[in-house]
Structures are given as C-alpha cells and as structure tokens.
Design a protein around this motif. Structure first.
Motif, PDB file in Angstrom:
ATOM      1  N   PHE A  15       0.762  -1.115   0.155  1.00 40.50           N
ATOM      2  CA  PHE A  15       0.122   0.047   0.064  1.00 40.50           C
ATOM      3  C   PHE A  15       0.960   1.009  -0.133  1.00 40.50           C
ATOM      4  O   PHE A  15       1.813   1.237   0.836  1.00 40.50           O
ATOM      5  N   ILE A  16       0.750   2.193  -0.865  1.00 42.92           N
ATOM      6  CA  ILE A  16       1.550   3.415  -1.081  1.00 42.92           C
ATOM      7  C   ILE A  16       0.876   4.606  -0.648  1.00 42.92           C
ATOM      8  O   ILE A  16      -0.379   4.707  -1.043  1.00 42.92           O
ATOM      9  N   ALA A  51      -8.420   2.093   4.268  1.00 44.28           N
ATOM     10  CA  ALA A  51      -8.619   1.710   2.969  1.00 44.28           C
ATOM     11  C   ALA A  51      -9.335   0.336   2.593  1.00 44.28           C
ATOM     12  O   ALA A  51      -9.821   0.189   1.603  1.00 44.28           O
ATOM     13  N   ARG A  52      -8.974  -0.609   3.597  1.00 40.78           N
ATOM     14  CA  ARG A  52      -9.132  -2.114   2.929  1.00 40.78           C
ATOM     15  C   ARG A  52     -10.640  -2.475   3.756  1.00 40.78           C
ATOM     16  O   ARG A  52     -10.781  -3.325   3.588  1.00 40.78           O
ATOM     17  N   PHE A  53     -10.962  -1.743   4.899  1.00 46.53           N
ATOM     18  CA  PHE A  53     -12.012  -2.283   5.837  1.00 46.53           C
ATOM     19  C   PHE A  53     -13.108  -1.305   6.096  1.00 46.53           C
ATOM     20  O   PHE A  53     -13.011   0.037   6.065  1.00 46.53           O
ATOM     21  N   ASP A  54     -14.367  -1.621   5.766  1.00 47.55           N
ATOM     22  CA  ASP A  54     -15.347  -1.024   5.864  1.00 47.55           C
ATOM     23  C   ASP A  54     -15.651  -0.284   7.223  1.00 47.55           C
ATOM     24  O   ASP A  54     -15.158  -0.756   8.269  1.00 47.55           O
ATOM     25  N   GLU A  55     -16.834   0.752   7.277  1.00 50.58           N
ATOM     26  CA  GLU A  55     -16.890   1.239   8.491  1.00 50.58           C
ATOM     27  C   GLU A  55     -17.335   0.748   9.625  1.00 50.58           C
ATOM     28  O   GLU A  55     -16.990   0.743  10.731  1.00 50.58           O
ATOM     29  N   GLU A  56     -18.113  -0.561   9.381  1.00 51.24           N
ATOM     30  CA  GLU A  56     -18.550  -1.590  10.428  1.00 51.24           C
ATOM     31  C   GLU A  56     -17.326  -2.301  11.210  1.00 51.24           C
ATOM     32  O   GLU A  56     -17.460  -2.283  12.123  1.00 51.24           O
ATOM     33  N   THR A  57     -16.597  -2.891  10.251  1.00 53.37           N
ATOM     34  CA  THR A  57     -15.389  -3.573  10.628  1.00 53.37           C
ATOM     35  C   THR A  57     -14.482  -2.771  11.669  1.00 53.37           C
ATOM     36  O   THR A  57     -14.035  -2.768  12.721  1.00 53.37           O
ATOM     37  N   ARG A  58     -14.231  -1.266  10.893  1.00 56.28           N
ATOM     38  CA  ARG A  58     -13.515  -0.269  11.686  1.00 56.28           C
ATOM     39  C   ARG A  58     -13.931   0.092  12.938  1.00 56.28           C
ATOM     40  O   ARG A  58     -13.306   0.402  13.690  1.00 56.28           O
ATOM     41  N   ALA A  59     -15.450   0.020  12.966  1.00 56.59           N
ATOM     42  CA  ALA A  59     -16.145   0.469  14.379  1.00 56.59           C
ATOM     43  C   ALA A  59     -16.028  -0.762  15.366  1.00 56.59           C
ATOM     44  O   ALA A  59     -15.963  -0.320  16.460  1.00 56.59           O
ATOM     45  N   ARG A  60     -15.982  -2.045  15.010  1.00 55.07           N
ATOM     46  CA  ARG A  60     -15.841  -3.101  15.762  1.00 55.07           C
ATOM     47  C   ARG A  60     -14.394  -3.107  16.479  1.00 55.07           C
ATOM     48  O   ARG A  60     -13.970  -3.650  17.555  1.00 55.07           O
ATOM     49  N   TRP A  61     -13.467  -3.220  15.525  1.00 52.11           N
ATOM     50  CA  TRP A  61     -12.055  -3.455  15.781  1.00 52.11           C
ATOM     51  C   TRP A  61     -11.192  -2.309  15.920  1.00 52.11           C
ATOM     52  O   TRP A  61     -11.314  -1.269  15.097  1.00 52.11           O
ATOM     53  N   ALA A  62     -10.160  -2.220  16.727  1.00 51.88           N
ATOM     54  CA  ALA A  62      -8.968  -0.905  16.715  1.00 51.88           C
ATOM     55  C   ALA A  62      -7.789  -1.576  16.617  1.00 51.88           C
ATOM     56  O   ALA A  62      -7.545  -2.563  17.242  1.00 51.88           O
ATOM     57  N   TRP A  63      -6.862  -0.850  16.219  1.00 53.05           N
ATOM     58  CA  TRP A  63      -5.298  -1.243  16.333  1.00 53.05           C
ATOM     59  C   TRP A  63      -4.607  -0.474  17.182  1.00 53.05           C
ATOM     60  O   TRP A  63      -4.735   0.752  17.238  1.00 53.05           O
ATOM     61  N   LEU A  64      -3.815  -1.061  18.048  1.00 51.39           N
ATOM     62  CA  LEU A  64      -3.043  -0.197  19.367  1.00 51.39           C
ATOM     63  C   LEU A  64      -1.410  -0.572  18.836  1.00 51.39           C
ATOM     64  O   LEU A  64      -1.053  -1.704  18.536  1.00 51.39           O
ATOM     65  N   ALA A  65      -0.794   0.517  18.449  1.00 50.67           N
ATOM     66  CA  ALA A  65       0.697   0.282  18.148  1.00 50.67           C
ATOM     67  C   ALA A  65       1.435   0.047  19.473  1.00 50.67           C
ATOM     68  O   ALA A  65       1.221   0.856  20.487  1.00 50.67           O
ATOM     69  N   LEU A  66       2.136  -0.878  19.604  1.00 52.28           N
ATOM     70  CA  LEU A  66       2.979  -1.483  20.550  1.00 52.28           C
ATOM     71  C   LEU A  66       4.267  -1.077  20.630  1.00 52.28           C
ATOM     72  O   LEU A  66       4.836  -0.973  21.716  1.00 52.28           O
ATOM     73  N   ARG A  67       4.929  -0.931  19.574  1.00 51.82           N
ATOM     74  CA  ARG A  67       6.253  -0.634  19.209  1.00 51.82           C
ATOM     75  C   ARG A  67       6.713  -0.337  18.003  1.00 51.82           C
ATOM     76  O   ARG A  67       6.219  -0.703  16.869  1.00 51.82           O
ATOM     77  N   HIS A  68       7.772   0.631  17.756  1.00 52.50           N
ATOM     78  CA  HIS A  68       7.986   1.327  16.330  1.00 52.50           C
ATOM     79  C   HIS A  68       9.557   1.191  16.629  1.00 52.50           C
ATOM     80  O   HIS A  68      10.227   1.523  17.556  1.00 52.50           O
ATOM     81  N   GLU A  69      10.209   0.703  15.421  1.00 50.76           N
ATOM     82  CA  GLU A  69      11.575   0.361  15.376  1.00 50.76           C
ATOM     83  C   GLU A  69      11.983   1.265  14.103  1.00 50.76           C
ATOM     84  O   GLU A  69      11.191   0.842  12.896  1.00 50.76           O
ATOM     85  N   ILE A  70      12.958   2.188  13.630  1.00 55.64           N
ATOM     86  CA  ILE A  70      13.024   2.850  12.385  1.00 55.64           C
ATOM     87  C   ILE A  70      14.727   2.887  12.456  1.00 55.64           C
ATOM     88  O   ILE A  70      15.154   2.977  13.377  1.00 55.64           O
TER      89      ILE A  70
END
Length: 141
Positions: A15-16, A51-70
C-alpha cells in the motif's frame, strides 16, 4: 547496526501513501525530524487499515501500536517532494502482527524503514483479540 533493506513479500499487498514534508517537520539539522517518521509509520498503517476495511469493521475493531523501530538511512531535505511510504503486513501472531514501512524520496531512494508491532483490540473494551483469518485477506496481493 541497520537491518538489511526491507523487501515486500510477494504474497502481500504493498500500500503506497504519499507523504508531505512540511516546514514544521524540519529540525535544527535541516532535515525531517525523527519524531515525524514515527507519526508517518502510524499514519501509514492507519491509512492502509481504513482503505481496506468498511466502516462497520473499523467500528468493531481498533489497532494499538505497541512498538516502532526505525532505521534512518538518508535524510529527507526540507524541500523534498514526491516522498512516499510503502507498507505491508507480516503474519498474524495471535492478536499482533508486524507492519513494515519503507519511506522513499522522490527519486525512489530508501530514506528510512521501519517495523511496527500492532495489536488488534475490541474497539469498545480495548481488550486484545486474536486476528481473524479473514482479516488477512484484504492485505494479500
């Protein structure tokens, strides 16, 4: 020591997302500040999910970032244009999966790369939930 260059898996969608370098992103060293990259990793992951999931799915689930490495490989100049991020996901591991991001300048040169660990949670309770197998489908090539 920097890790080897991240390369997208053939079975994953890449995904760009175009990135904008704004004046407030520039630090005293005259390039994009490291904190901006962390924000970009989070924003790019969120954009891919939205971009890949509908509003209903996004309302049911969420993502939490646990760690970033750059890994910072090449500075991005204040007047840079055409900067993009390319992102894809790894394999689910229970409630978690890794997201990979390459940040490239307008000439396609790798400037930074990152790995973020994300955890799927129930949007109402914020309790972790195993990633359903069908959730991986939209992220596949």
């Amino acid at each position: 020591m920097a890790r080897p260059q991240l390369t997208p898996r053939e079975d994953r969608e890449v995904f760009i997302v175009p990135l904008e370098v704004r004046p407030e992103h520039i630090d005293e060293n005259d390039h994009v500040n490291n904190v901006v990259y962390v924000g970009w990793l989070q924003d790019v992951g969120t954009a891919h999910w939205n971009a890949r999931f509908d509003e209903e799915t996004r309302a049911r689930w969420a993502w939490l970032a646990l760690r970033h490495e750059i890994d910072y490989l090449r500075p991005i100049a204040p007047d840079a244009t055409g900067v993009t991020a390319r992102t894809w996901v790894g394999d689910p591991q229970g409630a978690r999966f890794s997201r990979y991001v390459r940040i490239e300048d307008g000439e396609g040169r790798l400037c930074a790369q990152g790995v973020s660990e994300w955890c799927l949670v129930d949007a109402r309770t914020l309790r972790p939930a195993r990633i359903p197998a069908e959730m991986l489908g939209p992220f596949q090539a």
